[in-house]
Design an enzyme around this catalytic site. Structure first.
Site, mmCIF file in Angstrom:
data_model
loop_
_atom_site.group_PDB
_atom_site.id
_atom_site.type_symbol
_atom_site.label_atom_id
_atom_site.label_comp_id
_atom_site.label_asym_id
_atom_site.label_seq_id
_atom_site.Cartn_x
_atom_site.Cartn_y
_atom_site.Cartn_z
ATOM 1 N N CYS A 1 0.806 -1.223 0.000
ATOM 2 C CA CYS A 1 0.000 0.000 0.000
ATOM 3 C C CYS A 1 0.836 1.269 0.000
ATOM 4 O O CYS A 1 0.291 2.368 0.049
ATOM 5 C CB CYS A 1 -1.009 0.001 1.150
ATOM 6 S SG CYS A 1 -0.351 -0.551 2.700
ATOM 7 N N ASP B 1 2.686 2.581 2.264
ATOM 8 C CA ASP B 1 2.624 3.322 3.518
ATOM 9 C C ASP B 1 3.908 3.166 4.321
ATOM 10 O O ASP B 1 4.619 2.182 4.186
ATOM 11 C CB ASP B 1 1.425 2.845 4.354
ATOM 12 C CG ASP B 1 0.116 3.236 3.692
ATOM 13 O OD1 ASP B 1 -0.874 2.502 3.882
ATOM 14 O OD2 ASP B 1 0.083 4.264 2.991
ATOM 15 N N CYS C 1 -3.351 4.028 6.372
ATOM 16 C CA CYS C 1 -4.783 3.987 6.628
ATOM 17 C C CYS C 1 -5.056 4.099 8.124
ATOM 18 O O CYS C 1 -4.133 4.062 8.950
ATOM 19 C CB CYS C 1 -5.370 2.689 6.084
ATOM 20 S SG CYS C 1 -4.756 1.235 6.922
ATOM 21 N N CYS D 1 -1.428 -4.309 9.103
ATOM 22 C CA CYS D 1 -1.149 -3.014 9.740
ATOM 23 C C CYS D 1 -0.576 -3.225 11.138
ATOM 24 O O CYS D 1 0.351 -2.524 11.555
ATOM 25 C CB CYS D 1 -2.421 -2.163 9.834
ATOM 26 S SG CYS D 1 -3.080 -1.680 8.235
#
Lengths: 179, 203
Positions: free
Chosen positions: B99, B101, B125, B168
């Site tokens: 992603c 990130d 996110c 995450c």
């Protein structure tokens, strides 16, 4: 320029599993060729143009064109194309891949870019976009070489880099759109 | 514009200024929370869910995001930065290529060998932000051995992360381990240099 996709090809293409569809639709990295081919296929098979056909034919056409659209989306976006090529060659990027693939230095640069975007004025934003676009072009060029020479370790690292750079581009776009 | 909440679609960021600046930033942050929630509402409206007269919209929003994660997203704890050259600070910088990130987690080790402060900066996110926020709270007061015991499952359980967001919490676990590694490398280096000084002084 090869007659990339005939109607017949498109039909059989849409029936292939998605993983190989893009290999067939591949029109090199000439975006205009790809786009023309895509439009040609879509005009042949778009459900809106097949109103005279039976319901089940229309449903088939809908799923075929969905597959073709997906293939077009993946091929036309360098960061998706690279990920897909890795998958085809059996060396996919894992979701669990941490920072080891890229090293602290690259991640630090990404962090700084993301922070810069947070506080950028419109003028600064244009500059950030320019710089990022250049980096993406460099990475894409290196990726082309890596895939050509089957240097898959390099290709994985560069593909991961491209995901981050693409995210930076998305962030810039999102913020300039909001204004 | 409606889209499914997933790492690649939603972004949010934490910046220390967001907490203290009362100008446009909080609205921007608010808009992002609303964007994250409203996509779920759009899905609910499209699917025409309704049940027991409770507005489907409100019910789905309540069910989709556990209060713990909303809490950490709206009021993240310990957003900030420490001097990475401080010998008592360990810095972990990790990324999720899928992603795009990045997460930076820093901790300061006190004289008693326990974490006296921990901060984070995460571009990602809501689940990534909440995971790092929760983790910095979790670290405080623990010694390094305890910190190394961190498990992403504990983070995920507290935040009630759905399966699609488990990575995450994994990112937060990786960040802690990287920070410990960084601190230990610094400490070793400092010890090595001290030994050299002692050796040359006695030579």
């Amino acid at each position: 320029m090869p007659a990339v996709v005939s109607a017949h090809c498109a039909h059989s293409l849409a029936q292939e599993p998605r993983s190989t569809a893009s290999a067939r639709l591949d029109a090199g990295d000439r975006n205009s060729q790809l786009h023309s081919a895509y439009k040609r296929v879509m005009s042949e098979f778009h459900p809106d143009r097949l109103g005279h056909k039976s319901a089940s034919d229309q449903a088939d056409a809908a799923s075929h064109t969905a597959a073709v659209t997906h293939a077009y989306t993946v091929i036309s976006r360098p960061h998706l194309r690279a990920k897909h090529l890795l998958e085809l060659r059996g060396r996919p990027l894992d979701e669990d891949e941490g920072g080891d693939l890229l090293g602290a230095e690259f991640l630090m640069e990404v962090m700084e870019s993301r922070e810069a975007i947070e506080s950028a004025t419109s003028a600064q934003m244009s500059k950030l976009r320019e710089v990022n676009a250049r980096r993406m072009a460099e990475v894409s060029a290196a990726l082309r070489a890596a895939f050509d020479e089957a240097q898959l370790d390099d290709a994985r690292r560069l593909t991961a880099q491209l995901q981050y750079l693409h995210k930076i581009e998305s962030e810039i776009n999102e913020r300039t759109a909001v204004e | 514009e409606s889209h499914v909440c997933g790492c690649t679609q939603h972004t949010a960021s934490t910046d220390f200024r967001l907490r203290t600046d009362t100008s446009a930033e909080p609205q921007h942050k608010r808009a992002r929370v609303e964007t994250m929630l409203s996509s779920r509402l759009n899905v609910a409206l499209r699917n025409g869910l309704s049940h027991n007269g409770v507005p489907a919209v409100a019910r789905l929003a309540r069910r989709s995001y556990h209060e713990n994660i909303i809490d950490h997203y709206e009021s993240p704890r310990n957003v900030g930065s420490m001097d990475k050259n401080d010998p008592n600070v360990g810095t972990g910088l990790v990324g999720a290529p899928a992603c795009g990130d990045v997460m930076k987690l820093q901790m300061r080790v006190g004289k008693d060998g326990k974490i006296e402060e921990a901060v984070f900066k995460t571009f990602g996110c809501g689940s990534a932000i909440a995971s790092s926020s929760f983790t910095t709270e979790w670290l405080k007061g623990k010694d390094l051995d305890e910190c190394a015991q961190i498990k992403n499952s504990v983070i995920a359980a507290h935040l009630k992360l759905p399966p699609v967001k488990l990575h995450c919490s994994m990112l937060a676990e990786d960040a802690v381990k990287a920070a410990i590694k960084d601190y230990q490398a610094k400490t070793k280096k400092a010890a090595g240099e001290t030994t050299l000084e002692v050796a040359s002084a006695s030579a």
